[in-house]
Design an enzyme around this catalytic site. Structure first.
Site, short mmCIF file in Angstrom:
data_model
loop_
_atom_site.label_atom_id
_atom_site.label_comp_id
_atom_site.label_asym_id
_atom_site.label_seq_id
_atom_site.Cartn_x
_atom_site.Cartn_y
_atom_site.Cartn_z
CE LYS A 22 21.26 -1.03 -42.94
NZ LYS A 22 20.21 -0.01 -42.88
NE ARG A 91 16.89 -1.34 -39.93
CZ ARG A 91 16.05 -0.38 -40.31
NH1 ARG A 91 16.08 0.08 -41.54
NH2 ARG A 91 15.20 0.13 -39.46
N GLY A 100 18.48 0.00 -51.65
CA GLY A 100 17.22 -0.60 -52.09
C GLY A 100 17.35 -1.96 -52.73
CG MET A 102 21.22 -5.83 -50.69
SD MET A 102 21.82 -7.38 -51.24
CE MET A 102 22.21 -8.07 -49.68
NE ARG A 335 24.27 5.38 -47.04
CZ ARG A 335 23.33 4.76 -47.68
NH1 ARG A 335 23.36 3.47 -47.80
NH2 ARG A 335 22.33 5.41 -48.21
CG HIS A 451 14.63 3.15 -55.32
ND1 HIS A 451 14.50 3.04 -56.69
CD2 HIS A 451 15.43 2.13 -54.93
CE1 HIS A 451 15.16 1.98 -57.10
NE2 HIS A 451 15.74 1.40 -56.06
CD GLU A 758 50.46 -1.10 -82.54
OE1 GLU A 758 49.34 -0.75 -82.18
OE2 GLU A 758 51.05 -0.61 -83.53
CB SER A 777 54.05 4.82 -77.65
OG SER A 777 52.74 5.19 -77.30
CB CYS A 845 49.34 6.29 -77.60
SG CYS A 845 49.91 4.99 -78.71
CE1 TYR A 865 53.10 9.21 -74.19
CE2 TYR A 865 55.45 9.16 -73.68
CZ TYR A 865 54.41 8.92 -74.56
OH TYR A 865 54.65 8.40 -75.78
#
Ligand code: PEP
Ligand code: MG
Length: 888
Positions: A22, A91, A100, A102, A335, A451, A758, A777, A845, A865
């Site tokens: 803001k 604010r 909404g 804060m 914004r 809101h 893995e 992989s 994968c 990939y």
């Protein structure tokens, strides 16, 4: 020395870290020469210091005094002056918007004396008293911690006595009475009177804003939106302008384009004689910007001019808050606006066409999570349905669930697995818990900027708001459609956030248009067109390929339609279920080699058929087939069930020879920790016939496809390898089989043999393993399990919610790659593997292959990939494209 306070004129829009969103945008608007009430911003750094040490940094008060003095000078008024008071708003404004969540306090500077000064200066005693009662209730609730209800109960009671429902029917005497009641309530509930000293008011309000960073709802929202906990909020102190000074005043919110659909043309809500909070809270129903054009053409035209200027300057859709004070327009906030996924795609492409941005930037403005949402189903247009009413289409999607009327019930029911729709008159930040768990949100009041709408859009939750025909009675747990049906708590309703329709009962859902497009159908729709253009650009930009995890030919075909460039993981264990289970049982209970051979040769033709179909559907593209992985006992009957069957048979004198053999096998193969037991390559070494049968089936299928004129590209992948020796043993057998198949079929086949990475040991000895593997992989599911020591099957349901709550990680590492830990093993394996074998082909994968954040990581470490489920293939293509452009 650190500077904690900056005038609006000192900042700009790039300084969100320091000034909050803001503050940075107020500074930008000030410097653009737009009509912004003057003021200053206390930095997020001041907030962080306050939160860390529990008190304001020493230098802050003096800095505030200095900037306040300057503001007073500019405005020609002093804060709280008895004759002609300057009033300010206080604010919050964090780097990331938290709508909404804060605190905000308006009209600081009013007290028992200055309220008369304001009355005299404005020549409007009602307005002065209205402003004072607003200050008391806002200050009372946000700063002094008194529940809102205390004030709204007084307000409602007064209106009831006056026999009205409209705030505007209360006159100055009524409001004076309300002010007294509020002051009494404050003293009673807070144990101290409302502070009359304006500087003290300001001091306490600033603190309250800092503190609001840590309210439960703010913490919950940040966790949802993955906003860092330690950002802190800035505080903006700004001269008040008043939308509640009469019918020539008012407040509004507006978007430079429709934030729900992305359509071109301004969109907004305006409320006469009101302060900003009234608009967002949806307390009274608002009018459109077009209506403002009738009410106040001069302000309307100026507003539209400013909106155009803002959009051209920000080169994006902006949302703004404005106030008109007696015919003079003021800009209170702007914004880059939140938008639905549909709007994100459409706006990005419109802006390319309008020459505001290029395609690269457009691609950066959408993301995979949004695309995934667009692939959700929508209601089937051809299905029967009973329309209850139509409200505003605030956040798209199709949601079906049981109506609930308060957040606690929503949470309770959702926890027991029910789909719920949260129905409210309007929502407040207190409802957030319920909104998070609900499938959809339905309100009877408030516009697309209420809101409910803003938060639902932010979370991607379906929302219909402002369905005015609904009489919602949250206490009784029901709503009634004007002149129609009553829906009680627990009744099923369906809401369409794309059209705003609310239906009775469960409406069947149909594929999304975007999915139909990916399926290759001709779809004439502006959203689909936008998606298509951005997908095309992503494909042109990306370095990484995208494959899919599938193990059935029809899924492979779909994956291919969705743009998969091969199969990254075909899990063959899925092929041994159903009717074939018995054949696996035969293999396991076989007494000797001959018995095993027999069982395997029964499986061989079936597997050959499986692979033939898959290779055919992915003809010309690589197909990575993984040899069987999970423990064999998964294919056997349950130990207890089987024991019971045999006991029953015994008691009846039946003979069950095969069952007994099975029971022996089940007992023999039982493991305490099957995930760490006889699975993957270990199985291949212990029962070699199984792996060689599979390798034979793959290679025979490939030879057959080749003879048919196809272009099969099989890649044989070994799971759960920890040591290169395991891989060497299995690989040698595969090569032998390949030689046999070549001799038998006369077809010379090209194929690869590689391994999953893995296990942590595999990752850190990747240089050795690479010597025997043509590709890696990364199986990041197991790699995560084995690195953290988390059982994949158990932990997510058992204690992850506590871990997430306590911030051990912001998101489950099974969902989004733990780049610090597991990612570091991936990085190491990539480096070691490529050092040993420069042409080593690398992919992933695990589930992370379809997760947007993880995809960016895999791109960064140089994988060739990612592979994911068919529905995530478009998401992965898009994210790989965004990653190539450096988009986060
Ligand atoms: C993995 O572990 O990441 C993987 C892809 O294999 P699975 O999930 O089948 O164990
Ligand atoms: Mg695995």
């Amino acid at each position: 020395m650190t500077t904690y306070v900056f005038d609006f004129a000192q900042g700009n829009k790039e300084q969100k870290d320091l000034l909050g969103g803001k503050g940075a945008n107020l500074a930008e608007m000030t410097n653009l020469g737009l009509p912004v009430p003057p003021g200053f911003t206390i930095t997020t750094e001041a907030c962080r210091a306050y939160l860390a040490q529990g008190s304001q940094p020493e230098a802050l008060a003096a800095e505030i005094d200095e900037h306040l003095a300057r503001l007073e000078e500019a405005m020609g008024r002093r804060l709280g002056d008895a004759e002609d008071p300057l009033l300010v708003s206080v604010r919050s404004g964090a780097k990331h918007s938290m709508p909404g969540m804060m605190d905000t306090v308006l009209n600081i500077g009013l007290n028992d004396e200055s309220v008369h000064g304001l009355a005299a200066q404005s020549d409007n005693p009602r307005f002065a008293m209205d402003s004072y009662r607003r200050l008391l209730s806002m200050f009372g609730s946000t700063v002094m911690g008194i529940h809102d209800d205390v004030f709204s109960a007084e307000h409602d009671e007064l209106k009831r006595r006056k026999d009205t429902t409209a705030d505007l029917d209360l006159d100055v005497d009524d409001l004076r009475e309300l002010v007294s009641a509020y002051k009494k309530a404050i003293e009673e509930h807070a144990g101290r009177p409302f502070p009359q000293d304006p500087r003290e008011q300001m001091e306490l309000a600033v603190r309250a804003v800092f503190d609001s960073w840590n309210t439960e709802r703010a913490v919950l929202y940040r966790r949802q939106e993955q906003i860092p906990e330690d950002d802190g909020t800035a505080v903006n102190i700004q001269a008040m302008v008043f939308g509640n000074r009469g019918m020539d005043s008012g407040s509004g919110v507006a978007f430079t384009r429709d934030p729900a659909s992305g359509s071109q043309g301004v969109y907004g809500d305006y409320l006469q004689n009101a302060q900003g909070e009234d608009v967002v809270a949806g307390i009274r129903n608002t009018v459109s910007l077009a209506d403002l054009g009738e009410l106040d053409p001069k302000s309307h035209d100026e507003l539209l001019g400013i909106m155009k200027k803002l959009e051209d300057h920000y080169r994006d859709m902006c949302d703004i808050e404005f106030t008109i004070e007696q015919g003079k327009l003021w800009m209170l906030q702007t914004r880059v606006g939140k938008r639905t996924p549909e709007a994100a795609f459409r706006i990005a492409v419109h802006m390319v066409d309008e020459g505001l941005i290029d395609l690269d930037e457009a691609l950066g403005r959408v993301n995979g999570a949004q695309l995934a949402q667009l692939m959700f189903p929508r209601f089937d247009e051809n299905a029967e349905r009973t329309l209850l009413t139509t409200g505003m289409n605030a956040s798209p999607g199709a949601a079906v669930g049981r109506a609930v009327f308060d957040w606690a019930t929503a949470v309770e029911w959702a926890e027991r697995g029910e789909d719920v729709i949260l129905v409210r008159k309007e929502t407040s930040p207190d409802d957030l818990h319920g909104m998070v768990v609900a499938k959809g949100i339905l309100t009877s009041r408030g516009g697309k900027t209420s809101h409910a709408a803003v938060v639902a859009r932010g979370m991607g939750r379906t929302c219909v708001c402002g369905a005015e025909a609904l009489e919602v009675d949250v206490h009784a747990g029901r709503f009634t459609v004007r002149d129609g049906k009553t829906v009680h708590e627990g009744d099923v309703i369906s809401i369409d956030g794309t059209t705003g329709e609310v239906f009775d009962g469960a409406v069947p859902v149909a594929d999304s248009l975007v999915v139909q497009f990916f399926e290759g159908e001709q779809v004439d729709d502006p959203l689909v067109e936008a998606v298509a253009r951005l997908m095309e650009h992503a494909d042109a930009q990306r370095r990484m390929q995208v494959r899919s995890n599938v193990d059935k030919a029809e899924d492979a075909a779909r994956a291919r339609r969705f743009g998969a460039q091969g199969i990254g993981l075909c899990r063959t264990e899925h092929m041994f279920l159903g009717e074939r289970r018995e054949l696996v049982e035969n293999l396991i209970v076989a007494d000797d080699e001959q018995g095993q051979e027999k069982a395997l040769s029964a499986l061989l033709p079936m597997q050959r058929q499986d692979f033939t179909e898959i290779l055919e559907s992915m003809d010309g593209l690589p197909v990575t087939i993984r040899l069987i992985d999970p423990p064999l006992h998964e294919f056997l009957p349950d130990l207890t069930d089987l024991s019971v069957t045999i006991a029953l048979a015994d008691s009846r004198g039946h003979r069950k020879k095969r069952q007994r053999k099975l029971l022996d096998a089940v007992r023999r193969l039982h493991e305490q920790n099957p995930m760490l037991g006889l699975r993957g390559v270990r199985l291949g070494i212990v029962i070699p016939g199984l792996f060689t049968m599979q390798a034979r089936a793959i290679l025979e299928a490939a030879a057959f496809r080749k003879k048919e004129g196809g272009d099969p590209r099989p890649e044989i992948m070994i799971p759960l390898v920890a040591s290169v020796r395991e891989l060497e043993i299995v690989k040698r057998r595969i090569i032998d089989v390949a030689r046999e198949v070549r001799d038998e079929t006369g077809v010379d086949l090209a194929f690869k043999v590689g391994t999953m990475i893995e296990l942590p040991r595999a990752a850190i000895t990747a240089d050795k393993i690479a010597a025997a593997a043509e590709f890696f992989s990364f199986g990041t599911n197991d790699l995560t399990q084995m690195t953290w020591g988390f059982s994949r099957d158990d932990v997510e349901a058992s204690f992850f919610s506590t871990y997430l709550q306590q911030g051990v990680f912001p998101v489950s590492p099974f969902e989004s790659l733990d780049t610090e830990g597991v990612g570091s093993l991936v990085r190491t394996a990539v480096r070691l593997g490529r050092e040993a074998r420069p042409d080593l082909h690398l992919g992933v994968c695990g589930e992370h292959g379809g997760d947007p954040a993880s995809i960016h990581f895999f791109d960064e470490v140089g994988l060739d990939y990612v592979s994911c489920s068919p529905f995530r293939v478009p998401v992965a293509r898009l994210e790989a494209g965004r990653s190539a452009l450096g988009g986060g």
